[in-house]
Design an enzyme around this catalytic site. Structure first.
Site, PDB file in Angstrom:
ATOM      1  N   ALA A 125       0.953  -1.535   0.374  1.00  0.00           N
ATOM      2  CA  ALA A 125       0.599   0.644   0.184  1.00  0.00           C
ATOM      3  C   ALA A 125       1.416   1.233   0.031  1.00  0.00           C
ATOM      4  CB  ALA A 125      -0.954   0.033   1.199  1.00  0.00           C
ATOM      5  N   ASN A 194       2.808  -4.740   7.469  1.00  0.00           N
ATOM      6  CA  ASN A 194       2.702  -5.055   6.085  1.00  0.00           C
ATOM      7  C   ASN A 194       3.988  -3.714   5.618  1.00  0.00           C
ATOM      8  OD1 ASN A 194       2.526  -7.774   6.485  1.00  0.00           O
ATOM      9  ND2 ASN A 194       0.789  -7.805   5.717  1.00  0.00           N
ATOM     10  N   HIS A 224      -0.696   6.143   5.659  1.00  0.00           N
ATOM     11  CA  HIS A 224       0.296   6.142   5.967  1.00  0.00           C
ATOM     12  C   HIS A 224       1.465   7.560   5.720  1.00  0.00           C
ATOM     13  CE1 HIS A 224      -0.451   1.593   6.640  1.00  0.00           C
ATOM     14  NE2 HIS A 224      -0.968   2.064   5.327  1.00  0.00           N
TER      15      HIS A 224
END
Length: 273
Positions: A125, A194, A224
Site C-alpha cells: 500500500a 506489512n 501512512h
C-alpha cells in the site's frame, strides 16, 4: 524435483501461471481480476485455501505447485511460515504479500537462503522506495519513521488496556496505540504492519524504523506518512488509501499492487529505472 521456469525467469511465449495461497480480502480480489484477464499474459491456475472454496482449488501444496510458475502468498504470517521455503525449494517463484512475517529473523534468513525459485516482495500500500534507496547510497539515513492511521476499531486488540480499547470503540479523538520499533509493531499488529516491514527491509531495518500506530474514529481511509532524513536530504511521503471493504485493516489497493507485481514478473524487461 525442481522446475525450470525459463531463461532468467522470463516467460515470453506462454501464459504465466499464478498459484494463490489465500482467498481472503486480498486474495479474492487477485483471483477475480486474474480470472477476468486483468493482467496480460497472466492466468490464475490454482488456489490453496482451507476454508474458501474456489473452482480452481488445489487440494494441497503439491497440487498448487504442479500448476504454478509463480505462487502468491496472500494468507498471512502463518501461511508464509508453512509454505514459503517449500515453494522456493520446489523451483517455483514466490511473491510475498505478508511481509510483516519477515520481522522474524529466522524466517527471513530461511526464505532468502532457500535455493530454487526466486523471491519477490510485494510493495503493497505504499511506495517511494526508489528514492529512499538512492538516498542510502548517497549516505546513511539517520532517521526513518512511519505513522499509520487507520479507522479506530481496525487497531483494537484484546491485549490492549481497557482504557485504550474503550477510547477506540467510543472516543472521538485519535488514539496512538503504539510507538516503537518496527520489529515490535509487526509482532503486535501482524494484519496491519506489512507496510512497516516493507519500509524496514528497503531502508534501515526492523530495529531502526520508528512506528506509530494511530486509531482515528473519524478515519474512513488508511493513511501512512513516511518521514526520512539523511545526508542526501529530507523526505516525507504520504499515502491515503481506501480501506478494503472486507477487511478495514487492509488497504484496498494492496490487491492491485499484487496484480502489478505479477505483471512485472511476466514482463521483467519493462522497468522504471
Amino acid at each position: 524435483m525442481k522446475k525450470e521456469c525459463g531463461e532468467r525467469g522470463i516467460y515470453p511465449d506462454s501464459m504465466l501461471r499464478v498459484g494463490l495461497i489465500g482467498c481472503g480480502a486480498i486474495g479474492s480480489v487477485v483471483a477475480r481480476e486474474l480470472s477476468q484477464g486483468a493482467v496480460h499474459g497472466v492466468e490464475l491456475a490454482a488456489v490453496l485455501d482451507p476454508v474458501v472454496h474456489h473452482p480452481l482449488g488445489a487440494d494441497d501444496r503439491e497440487s498448487l505447485l504442479s500448476r504454478s510458475d509463480v505462487v502468491v502468498e496472500a494468507a498471512g504470517h502463518a501461511a508464509l511460515r508453512e509454505h514459503g521455503v517449500a515453494v522456493r525449494e520446489a523451483g517455483t517463484d514466490l511473491l510475498v504479500v505478508s511481509i510483516g512475517a519477515l520481522a522474524d529473523g529466522d524466517l527471513e534468513a530461511r526464505l532468502r537462503q532457500a535455493e530454487g525459485g526466486r523471491l519477490f516482495l510485494c510493495t503493497g500500500a505504499i511506495g517511494g522506495f526508489d528514492i529512499l534507496r538512492a538516498a542510502m547510497l548517497f549516505g546513511p539515513l539517520e532517521e526513518v519513521a512511519i505513522t499509520s492511521t487507520k479507522p479506530a476499531m481496525a487497531l483494537s486488540r484484546p491485549w490492549m488496556d481497557e482504557t485504550i480499547q474503550d477510547a477506540l470503540a467510543h472516543g472521538t479523538e485519535p488514539v496512538t496505540v503504539f510507538d516503537g520499533p518496527a520489529r515490535e509493531a509487526c509482532a503486535l499488529f501482524p494484519e496491519s504492519a506489512n507496510v512497516t516491514a516493507t519500509l524496514s527491509l528497503a531502508t534501515v531495518g526492523f530495529d531502526h524504523v520508528r512506528v506509530q500506530m494511530v486509531g482515528d474514529p473519524a478515519a474512513t481511509r488508511v493513511r501512512h506518512v513516511v518521514a526520512a532524513s539523511g545526508e542526501a536530504g529530507t523526505y516525507e511521503l504520504s499515502f491515503e488509501n481506501a480501506a478494503s471493504p472486507d477487511n478495514p485493516r487492509t488497504s484496498a489497493v494492496t490487491a492491485y499492487s499484487v496484480l502489478r507485481a505479477v505483471g512485472d514478473i511476466r514482463r521483467p524487461s519493462v522497468s522504471f529505472l
